[in-house]
Scaffold this active site. Structure first.
Site, PDB file in Angstrom:
ATOM      1  N   TYR A 111       0.883  -1.011   0.058  1.00 16.79           N
ATOM      2  CA  TYR A 111       0.073  -0.006  -0.006  1.00 16.79           C
ATOM      3  C   TYR A 111       1.031   1.243  -0.166  1.00 16.79           C
ATOM      4  O   TYR A 111       1.871   1.389  -0.863  1.00 16.79           O
ATOM      5  CB  TYR A 111      -0.960  -0.013   1.077  1.00 16.79           C
ATOM      6  CG  TYR A 111      -1.863   1.068   0.981  1.00 16.79           C
ATOM      7  CD1 TYR A 111      -2.731   1.016   0.227  1.00 16.79           C
ATOM      8  CD2 TYR A 111      -2.288   1.838   2.136  1.00 16.79           C
ATOM      9  CE1 TYR A 111      -3.842   1.912  -0.001  1.00 16.79           C
ATOM     10  CE2 TYR A 111      -3.303   2.795   2.116  1.00 16.79           C
ATOM     11  CZ  TYR A 111      -3.918   2.949   0.970  1.00 16.79           C
ATOM     12  OH  TYR A 111      -5.025   3.740   0.779  1.00 16.79           O
ATOM     13  N   LYS A 184      -6.478  -0.675  -0.212  1.00 18.44           N
ATOM     14  CA  LYS A 184      -6.948  -0.293   0.756  1.00 18.44           C
ATOM     15  C   LYS A 184      -7.559  -1.741   1.326  1.00 18.44           C
ATOM     16  O   LYS A 184      -7.718  -1.989   2.679  1.00 18.44           O
ATOM     17  CB  LYS A 184      -7.961   0.807   0.390  1.00 18.44           C
ATOM     18  CG  LYS A 184      -8.406   1.383   1.772  1.00 18.44           C
ATOM     19  CD  LYS A 184      -7.422   2.722   2.360  1.00 18.44           C
ATOM     20  CE  LYS A 184      -7.897   3.433   3.287  1.00 18.44           C
ATOM     21  NZ  LYS A 184      -6.715   4.521   3.355  1.00 18.44           N
ATOM     22  N   ASP A 256      -9.730   8.801  -1.481  1.00 19.51           N
ATOM     23  CA  ASP A 256      -9.113   9.772  -2.363  1.00 19.51           C
ATOM     24  C   ASP A 256      -9.913  10.501  -3.360  1.00 19.51           C
ATOM     25  O   ASP A 256      -9.454  10.628  -4.433  1.00 19.51           O
ATOM     26  CB  ASP A 256      -7.957   8.809  -3.100  1.00 19.51           C
ATOM     27  CG  ASP A 256      -6.906   8.573  -2.190  1.00 19.51           C
ATOM     28  OD1 ASP A 256      -6.796   9.105  -0.809  1.00 19.51           O
ATOM     29  OD2 ASP A 256      -6.009   7.879  -2.345  1.00 19.51           O
ATOM     30  N   ASP A 279     -10.293   9.450   4.508  1.00 23.89           N
ATOM     31  CA  ASP A 279      -9.488  10.660   4.003  1.00 23.89           C
ATOM     32  C   ASP A 279      -9.980  11.950   5.189  1.00 23.89           C
ATOM     33  O   ASP A 279      -9.186  12.540   5.738  1.00 23.89           O
ATOM     34  CB  ASP A 279      -9.260  11.280   2.804  1.00 23.89           C
ATOM     35  CG  ASP A 279      -9.192  10.381   1.815  1.00 23.89           C
ATOM     36  OD1 ASP A 279      -7.861   9.564   2.006  1.00 23.89           O
ATOM     37  OD2 ASP A 279      -9.779   9.799   0.950  1.00 23.89           O
ATOM     38  N   ALA A 315      -8.082  16.585   4.517  1.00 24.94           N
ATOM     39  CA  ALA A 315      -7.818  15.940   5.716  1.00 24.94           C
ATOM     40  C   ALA A 315      -7.491  16.856   6.630  1.00 24.94           C
ATOM     41  O   ALA A 315      -8.143  16.563   7.878  1.00 24.94           O
ATOM     42  CB  ALA A 315      -6.186  15.481   5.268  1.00 24.94           C
ATOM     43  N   ASN A 451       2.214  13.042   3.659  1.00 24.52           N
ATOM     44  CA  ASN A 451       2.953  11.671   3.077  1.00 24.52           C
ATOM     45  C   ASN A 451       2.781  11.758   1.572  1.00 24.52           C
ATOM     46  O   ASN A 451       1.660  12.149   1.088  1.00 24.52           O
ATOM     47  CB  ASN A 451       2.554  10.453   3.906  1.00 24.52           C
ATOM     48  CG  ASN A 451       1.100  10.186   3.851  1.00 24.52           C
ATOM     49  OD1 ASN A 451       0.560   9.670   2.547  1.00 24.52           O
ATOM     50  ND2 ASN A 451       0.292  10.203   4.922  1.00 24.52           N
ATOM     51  N   ASN A 496      -3.632   5.716   8.989  1.00 23.10           N
ATOM     52  CA  ASN A 496      -5.124   5.512   9.313  1.00 23.10           C
ATOM     53  C   ASN A 496      -5.096   3.950   9.318  1.00 23.10           C
ATOM     54  O   ASN A 496      -6.249   3.295   9.836  1.00 23.10           O
ATOM     55  CB  ASN A 496      -5.971   5.774   8.046  1.00 23.10           C
ATOM     56  CG  ASN A 496      -5.769   7.257   8.287  1.00 23.10           C
ATOM     57  OD1 ASN A 496      -5.276   8.144   8.791  1.00 23.10           O
ATOM     58  ND2 ASN A 496      -6.603   7.975   7.067  1.00 23.10           N
TER      59      ASN A 496
END
Length: 594
Positions: A111, A184, A256, A279, A315, A451, A496
C-alpha cells in the site's frame, strides 16, 4: 461465492471449503489454490493428483520461505509490489500469510507509499483486472457491472470506491487509481481480518484532468476531462443505489476523492446508510487518537489548547472538525471550540474577507478580518498546482495582492500549543517556526502528517533537536527511532491503518446502520488505549506491528457503541466473541470435492 466455484462452510475449527472445481480449475483459482499443501486425499478427490510435485507440505512454512525469498529477489519496490500481487493472483491465503508475517516491512510496499508508484505505472504494467470498473459515460450499466462480480446479497461486506482525483499526494490518476481501492482492501484484510472474499474494489471513472494520461496511448481509462456537476452527482447516486440494492449489508468506503466532492458525498449519505470516508473521518480520528495521549502528557487541558492546522484541504479540515468536537465535549460550546483552531493554507491564514474563495467546510474556521488586521502580510510565490486541488483559489487572487498572513506570522501571533501539518509542503515547519512555538509552551505538540515521506513538513529528528527533546510528535509517514541525549524517541505514525480496518470490522460485525461521530470517537479512544506508556520518548500510538490487536480492540469498542446507540442490526450477546467469529485468518482449510 463471488464468481468462484467454492464456498466456505462451518464455523471455528470446523470450517472447510466445498468446491465443484476439478483439475487445473482448482489450481488456477487463487481462492482455492493451496499449492503443495493439498493432501493426498484432496488431490485424488479434486483430480489434481499428478498436477503437483509429489511432496505434501500441509503447513504454510515452506511456501512462506520461498515466497519471502522471491520477494527479496525483486530489485525495486515497484517490482516487489508487482510480485506480491501476482502472488495474490495465484494464492490468496499465501499472499496474506506473507503480508501478516512481515507486516511492518511489506505493508508499505503493498500500500502506501509504493502503491503511488504502481498507480503512476498502472497502464504500463497491467496484467489482470481486480475489481469493478464503472464509467460515467455508461451510467445505465452501473448495476449490471456490479452484478457481474457474481456475488449475492449476503456475500459482500465492504466496497471501497475511488474516483482517484486526489491520490496520496500525487493527484489525479483516473482509472489507474483502482490500485488505491485494491490496496486499501488488502490492509482491511491484513490488519483486521475482513475476509478477502467478501470485499469489492471499485473505480468510479469520471475522466481525468491529467494531461499525461489523456495523451498516453496505453491509458486504460475514459479519455475525457473530469465530469463535474449534476452528471457527476447522478453517477455517484447510481453507484450507491445499485450497491445498496445488490449488497444491502455492505459498508461503502470512499477513498481519495477531491476535497469538495469528498465532503459533499459523505454528508449526503452518512445519515442513511453505513458509509465512511477515510481521508476525512479516518484521518481526523487517528490524529485525535494521538492527541488524546499527547494532550494528557502535555498537562495542558483540552479546553486551553490552541491549534494551528497547516493545510486546509479534506484531511486538514477533517482533523480540525474532530478536534473541535472533542474540545466542545470538554465543556465549551461548538462556536467556542471552533475559535480554538486556526487554518492556514495557500492564501495564508483563512479569514472571513476571503469567504468568496473558501470551501464550505473551511468557512466556520475563517477568522474575523478585524481580529488579524494588524498582522504582518508576506508576499509569496504562488504554487502553480494550488488551483488544481483548490479551484476556488482563483477567486482570491485579487484579494491577496498585499500578501498573506503566513504560517510563521500565525504561529508568532497565536502561540499555538498544537501544530499539525497536512500541507504536502516539505520543510515548511522551519527551525525558526518550531523554536518560536516551543518558547511559549512546555510540551509542544507537533504533527507533520503529510505523506509520502518526501512531503513531510519536518523530520522528527529536527523537531526533537529544535525543542530540546520536549516535543510530542506523530508523523504521517514512517520514521526510524531518534536517539537524543540518551533517550530513544519512538516516532508514532498517525497512519489510518491503525484505525479504519477496525472501524470496518466493527461496523460489519454489528451490522451498524450508519457510522456515527460516536463510533469514530470510540475508535480513536480504543487506538489511544493501546499506547499507554508515558515515559519520555514513548510513542503516542501503537506500533503497526500490532495492527491485528489494535484493530480487534477498535472493532470491539465500535460494536459496543453501535449496540448502545441502538444502530446495531446484528443480535450480539458478546462483542468480543462476535468480532472473533467475524475475522478471517490466512490459514489453509480442508477442501472437500462436492
Amino acid at each position: 461465492m463471488v464468481a468462484r466455484k467454492f464456498q466456505i462452510v462451518g464455523a471455528g475449527a470446523d470450517r472447510k471449503i466445498q468446491t465443484t472445481a476439478r483439475g487445473y480449475e482448482v489450481l488456477r483459482d487463487p481462492g482455492l489454490n493451496k499449492g503443495t499443501a493439498f493432501t493426498k486425499a484432496e488431490r485424488q478427490a479434486l483430480q489434481i493428483d499428478g498436477l503437483l510435485p509429489p511432496v505434501v507440505t500441509e503447513d504454510l512454512a515452506p511456501q512462506l520461505e520461498r515466497a519471502y525469498a522471491a520477494y527479496h529477489e525483486a530489485p525495486t519496490d515497484l517490482d516487489k509490489h508487482i510480485y506480491l500481487w501476482r502472488l495474490h493472483d495465484n494464492n490468496v491465503t499465501l499472499f496474506y500469510a506473507l503480508l501478516q508475517e512481515h507486516l511492518l516491512e511489506i505493508l508499505p510496499v503493498v500500500y502506501d507509499p509504493v502503491v503511488g508508484e504502481a498507480i503512476e505505472h498502472y497502464s504500463e504494467v497491467f496484467t489482470r483486472p481486480r475489481g469493478i470498473y464503472l464509467s460515467i459515460n455508461e451510467p445505465e450499466t452501473v448495476e449490471q457491472k456490479l452484478a457481474n462480480f457474481g456475488a449475492g446479497p449476503g456475500d459482500i461486506d465492504l466496497l471501497v470506491a475511488s474516483d482517484a482525483e486526489a491520490i496520496l499526494g500525487i493527484g489525479d490518476w483516473g482509472t489507474n487509481g483502482v490500485d488505491i481501492a485494491i490496496g486499501k482492501l488488502a490492509v482491511y484484510t491484513a490488519a483486521a481480518g475482513i475476509s478477502p472474499y467478501r470485499v469489492v474494489p471499485v473505480i468510479l471513472d469520471v475522466g481525468t484532468d491529467n494531461e499525461k494520461l489523456l495523451n498516453d496511448p496505453l491509458y486504460l481509462g475514459y479519455r475525457h476531462g473530469r465530469t463535474r456537476g449534476k452528471a457527476y452527482d447522478d453517477f455517484i447516486d447510481a453507484y450507491v443505489t445499485a450497491a445498496r440494492k445488490l449488497f444491502p449489508k455492505a459498508l461503502l468506503h470512499w477513498e481519495d476523492f477531491g476535497s469538495t466532492n469528498a465532503r459533499r458525498i459523505i454528508n449526503r449519505y452518512r445519515g442513511t446508510i453505513p458509509t465512511f470516508n477515510d481521508d476525512e473521518q479516518g484521518t481526523g480520528a487517528i490524529v485525535v487518537a494521538a492527541l488524546l495521549n499527547a494532550v494528557r502528557r502535555s498537562g495542558t487541558p483540552w479546553a486551553e489548547q490552541r491549534v494551528v492546522v497547516y493545510g486546509a484541504g479534506t484531511a486538514g479540515a477533517g482533523i480540525a472538525d474532530q478536534i473541535r468536537d472533542h474540545i466542545a465535549s470538554q465543556g465549551l460550546s461548538k462556536e467556542e471550540a471552533t475559535r480554538r483552531i486556526w487554518l492556514v493554507d495557500e492564501p495564508g491564514l483563512l479569514t472571513d474577507d476571503l469567504k468568496d474563495g473558501l470551501l464550505d467546510y473551511q468557512l466556520p474556521y475563517a477568522r474575523p478580518h478585524a481580529e488579524v488586521a494588524d498582522l504582518k502580510r508576506t508576499r509569496v510565490e504562488t504554487d502553480p498546482n494550488a488551483e488544481t486541488r483548490w479551484p476556488e483559489l482563483a477567486a482570491l487572487r485579487e484579494k491577496l495582492t498585499n500578501g498573506i498572513i503566513d504560517l510563521a506570522t500565525t504561529v508568532d501571533a497565536i502561540k499555538p500549543t498544537i501544530l499539525i501539518g497536512t500541507s504536502t509542503k516539505p520543510g515548511s515547519f522551519t527551525e525558526e517556526i518550531v523554536r518560536n512555538l516551543a518558547s511559549h509552551v512546555e510540551r509542544p505538540i507537533i504533527f507533520p502528517l503529510s505523506n509520502p515521506t518526501a512531503l513531510h513538513e519536518a523530520t522528527p529528528a529536527h523537531l526533537i533537536e529544535w525543542t530540546d527533546g520536549k516535543v510530542l510528535v506523530a508523523t504521517g509517514a514512517p520514521f526510524d527511532d531518534v536517539e537524543y541525549k540518551g533517550v530513544t524517541y519512538k516516532i508514532a505514525q498517525a497512519n489510518n491503518a491503525a484505525l479504519y480496518p477496525g472501524v470496518g470490522l466493527g461496523v460489519i460485525t454489528a451490522r451498524a446502520k450508519i457510522v456515527t461521530d460516536e463510533i469514530l470517537f470510540a475508535a480513536a479512544k480504543a487506538v489511544a488505549g493501546q499506547a499507554t506508556d508515558d515515559t519520555l520518548g514513548a510513542s503516542l500510538l501503537p506500533s503497526n506491528a500490532d495492527l491485528r490487536t489494535t484493530s480487534s480492540a477498535v472493532a470491539v469498542e465500535i460494536v459496543r457503541t453501535a449496540i448502545n446507540q441502538g444502530i446495531a442490526e446484528a443480535k450480539i450477546d458478546d462483542p468480543v466473541e462476535a468480532v472473533r467469529e467475524t475475522q478471517w485468518w490466512p490459514v489453509y482449510l480442508p477442501v472437500e470435492a462436492v
